[in-house]
Design a protein around this motif. Structure first.
Motif, PDB file in Angstrom:
ATOM      1  N   ALA A 272       0.867  -1.192   0.121  1.00 45.30           N
ATOM      2  CA  ALA A 272      -0.037   0.012   0.137  1.00 45.30           C
ATOM      3  C   ALA A 272       0.740   1.226   0.051  1.00 45.30           C
TER       4      ALA A 272
ATOM      5  N   ILE B  86       2.155   1.621  -3.455  1.00 39.32           N
ATOM      6  CA  ILE B  86       0.804   2.221  -4.057  1.00 39.32           C
ATOM      7  C   ILE B  86       0.977   3.859  -3.768  1.00 39.32           C
TER       8      ILE B  86
ATOM      9  N   ALA C 152      -4.545   6.962  -6.025  1.00 40.43           N
ATOM     10  CA  ALA C 152      -4.452   5.537  -5.950  1.00 40.43           C
ATOM     11  C   ALA C 152      -4.528   5.103  -4.632  1.00 40.43           C
TER      12      ALA C 152
ATOM     13  N   THR D 142      -7.243   3.113  -2.680  1.00 37.93           N
ATOM     14  CA  THR D 142      -6.759   1.636  -1.958  1.00 37.93           C
ATOM     15  C   THR D 142      -7.187   1.613  -0.311  1.00 37.93           C
TER      16      THR D 142
ATOM     17  N   LEU E 191     -10.007  -0.957   0.996  1.00 36.36           N
ATOM     18  CA  LEU E 191      -9.403  -1.823   2.136  1.00 36.36           C
ATOM     19  C   LEU E 191     -10.260  -1.613   3.471  1.00 36.36           C
TER      20      LEU E 191
ATOM     21  N   LEU F  23     -11.786  -2.652  -6.264  1.00 32.49           N
ATOM     22  CA  LEU F  23     -10.673  -1.962  -6.194  1.00 32.49           C
ATOM     23  C   LEU F  23      -9.975  -2.115  -7.318  1.00 32.49           C
TER      24      LEU F  23
ATOM     25  N   ILE G 195      -8.904   0.733 -10.032  1.00 34.85           N
ATOM     26  CA  ILE G 195      -7.544   1.011 -10.434  1.00 34.85           C
ATOM     27  C   ILE G 195      -7.287   0.894 -12.053  1.00 34.85           C
TER      28      ILE G 195
ATOM     29  N   ILE H 185       0.484  -0.496 -10.595  1.00 35.43           N
ATOM     30  CA  ILE H 185      -0.426  -0.720  -9.428  1.00 35.43           C
ATOM     31  C   ILE H 185      -1.509  -2.110  -9.424  1.00 35.43           C
TER      32      ILE H 185
ATOM     33  N   ILE I  84      -1.731  -5.027  -6.928  1.00 41.72           N
ATOM     34  CA  ILE I  84      -2.889  -5.655  -6.327  1.00 41.72           C
ATOM     35  C   ILE I  84      -3.150  -6.892  -6.670  1.00 41.72           C
TER      36      ILE I  84
ATOM     37  N   SER J 174      -0.989  -8.920  -4.457  1.00 45.22           N
ATOM     38  CA  SER J 174      -1.428  -8.651  -2.926  1.00 45.22           C
ATOM     39  C   SER J 174      -2.847  -9.589  -2.660  1.00 45.22           C
TER      40      SER J 174
END
Length: 542
Positions: free
Chosen positions: A141, A144, A151, A155, A159, A248, A252, A269, A273, A276
């Motif tokens: 994060a 990002i 962004a 995020t 989240l 999300l 993005i 990004i 993600i 992630s």
């Protein structure tokens, strides 16, 4: 979370080291992800890729090495905790009196040592993974945020919303899991009745049907219902989290690029993600395990509190070895009352007056439920009386000498436990042991090798004979036998009354025998009759 707090509390002075070594792999993994996204969007010279490959290799090696160290550290930490906890529970149990032990129950202690400690053992490695993935998400994060503040803000919003809704489902699901655990304990109690009372159930189909249909089945269904509801709560939280995650990703990919001048940033990004997503899924799968471990910790805390509250002084084997009986025992106005689970009064004993002279043989007789076995537990100080006094050679039995007092007795209860070793007997004369095996007609059934009996898988009568051998080897002043002859054949029953009991008397032992065999009353010096918890008559035997 109680479970995670417990682990880091157990780490003591090494908690900071454990935290750092658990955090580092996640941070380094985020750096590796950032490196991968940079290289994948870079068309520069080959030498730059070679340098990046070197950093990539170093980063992966660091992640693997530190994760291994963290897992090893957690394994050592938890193994040490489990060892200390098992021994602490066993030590606390040793300090209980019989009343407290019966109130707490062996089932609850077995569940703590078995189910709850096993849950902690199985969940501990998942904590390292949880920290790893959380730190990977945090570091990703931040990366990002480095690429785009907009962004980063989007995020955090998504989240944060996912965390909020998952947390709501998580709390409800955890409460349901606690209820499921309690229902499972109730189910195990019913199942224990089926296993321990198997013979009685086979002989009484109505009892077995009632136990199964009205207790085992509904309790099992309750466990299933609650666990399904708990699982649905966790699954609902995971689904909601996935909804926000996909939203999300859509934001993005399709919305954010319109507000960015650098067209390579959305691709970077998105790649972060995607990486992630695995971390998010792993966190969601790990949290239910942690929730179950939280419940296990709470169960252990409650048990520890109950054990600590009820715990008395630890037994002193040295004091028991010195116990002697010179004159005898006296009980005056001795009383004791059971308390039912609802807190109301139960069966009561007393007030009872009782005299036992050293070297005397006493029979205690009475119908079933007359209080004979309970009286023996009072006389041996296994139960602490509600009122009255016990005297040993003229001295009151108190907390200061109760352990030594218990050392007077060797007891074969009607529901005795037969140990496989001669625990507490330091020196065993092999010739004496072999002679006793022969006397009890067990020489062809049992041998004593390597400090233990070759078997305890014997008939009820043979098990009692082996218990009698152990009782005689203990060589204590007072022998108490609760319906010992009940499972013996007529010849051995006669041997018990007309040969063994007089032999023990000749050796200077004081004997108390609970019996119904009126044909052998002449063997006793004194006979005590009990009815409804009271001594109603005392007469002479021989």
């Amino acid at each position: 979370m109680k479970f995670i707090k417990l682990l880091f509390a157990e780490a003591g002075d090494d908690r900071l080291k454990l935290l750092l070594i658990s955090i580092l792999p996640g941070i380094v993994m985020a750096v590796v992800i950032a490196l991968v996204t940079t290289v994948s969007n870079n068309d520069s010279a080959q030498n730059l890729h070679i340098v990046a490959l070197g950093f990539f290799t170093l980063g992966c090696a660091t992640v693997l090495f530190t994760m291994n160290r963290a897992l090893n550290a957690m394994t050592m930490l938890v193994s040490g905790f489990l060892d200390r906890k098992r021994l602490a529970i066993a030590q606390q149990v040793r300090g209980l009196n019989l009343t407290s032990f019966e109130r707490i129950g062996s089932t609850r202690i077995n569940e703590a040592v078995g189910r709850d400690l096993q849950t902690i053992d199985e969940t501990a490695p998942a904590v390292v993974a949880l920290i790893f993935f959380v730190m990977q998400l945090v570091a990703s994060a931040l990366y990002i945020g480095y690429l785009s503040i907009l962004a980063f803000a989007v995020t955090l919003i998504f989240l944060g919303a996912a965390t909020y809704f998952y947390r709501r489902s998580y709390v409800d699901a955890e409460e349901l899991w606690k209820e499921a655990t309690a229902s499972e304990s109730a189910f195990r109690v019913s199942l224990d009745h089926l296993l321990a009372g198997f013979r009685e159930v086979k002989l009484n189909t109505g009892r077995g049907e009632d136990l199964f249909v009205n207790h085992i089945v509904p309790r099992s269904h309750s466990v299933e219902k609650l666990k399904v509801a708990s699982g649905r709560g966790f699954n609902r939280g995971q689904t909601l989290s996935d909804v926000f995650f996909y939203a999300l990703m859509g934001a993005i990919v399709f919305a954010i690029p319109h507000y960015l001048s650098d067209t390579s940033i959305p691709g970077k990004i998105t790649l972060v993600i995607v990486f992630s997503s695995g971390a998010i899924g792993s966190i969601i799968r790990t949290l239910p395990m942690v929730a179950r471990a939280n419940v296990a910790v709470e169960n252990l805390e409650r048990l520890d509190q109950d054990l600590a509250t009820a715990r008395g002084a630890l037994p002193d084997s040295g004091a028991q070895r010195e116990a002697r009986l010179a004159e005898g025992l006296n009980a005056r106005a001795l009383t004791y009352s059971y308390v039912d689970p609802a807190g109301g009064p139960g069966f009561a004993i007393g007030p009872c007056d009782f005299d036992l002279a050293a070297g005397e043989t006493v029979f205690i007789v009475g119908g079933n439920g007359s209080g004979k076995s309970t009286f023996i537990k009072l006389l041996t100080a296994l139960y602490e009386p509600d009122g009255g006094v016990l005297r040993w050679d003229g001295r009151p039995v108190s907390a200061a000498n109760v352990e030594a007092y218990r050392g007077l007795f060797t007891v074969i209860f009607s529901d005795f436990h037969l140990f496989d070793r001669l625990y507490g007997i330091e020196e065993v004369d092999p010739d004496q042991l072999q002679r006793l095996l022969k006397e009890m007609r067990l020489e062809d059934k049992v041998s004593f090798e390597g400090g233990r009996f070759s078997t305890t898988d014997l008939s009820s009568g043979q098990r009692k004979r082996l218990a009698m051998i152990v009782a005689r080897l203990e060589n204590r002043p007072i022998c108490i036998f609760d319906e010992w002859a009940a499972d013996q054949d007529p010849d051995f029953r006669k041997y018990y009354y007309e040969t063994l009991l007089p032999q023990l008397k000749a050796e200077g032992r004081t004997v108390i025998a609970i019996t119904h065999d009126d044909r052998y009353f002449h063997v006793a010096d004194k006979i005590v009759w009990m009815e409804e918890g009271r001594i109603v008559r005392v007469g002479r035997g021989a």
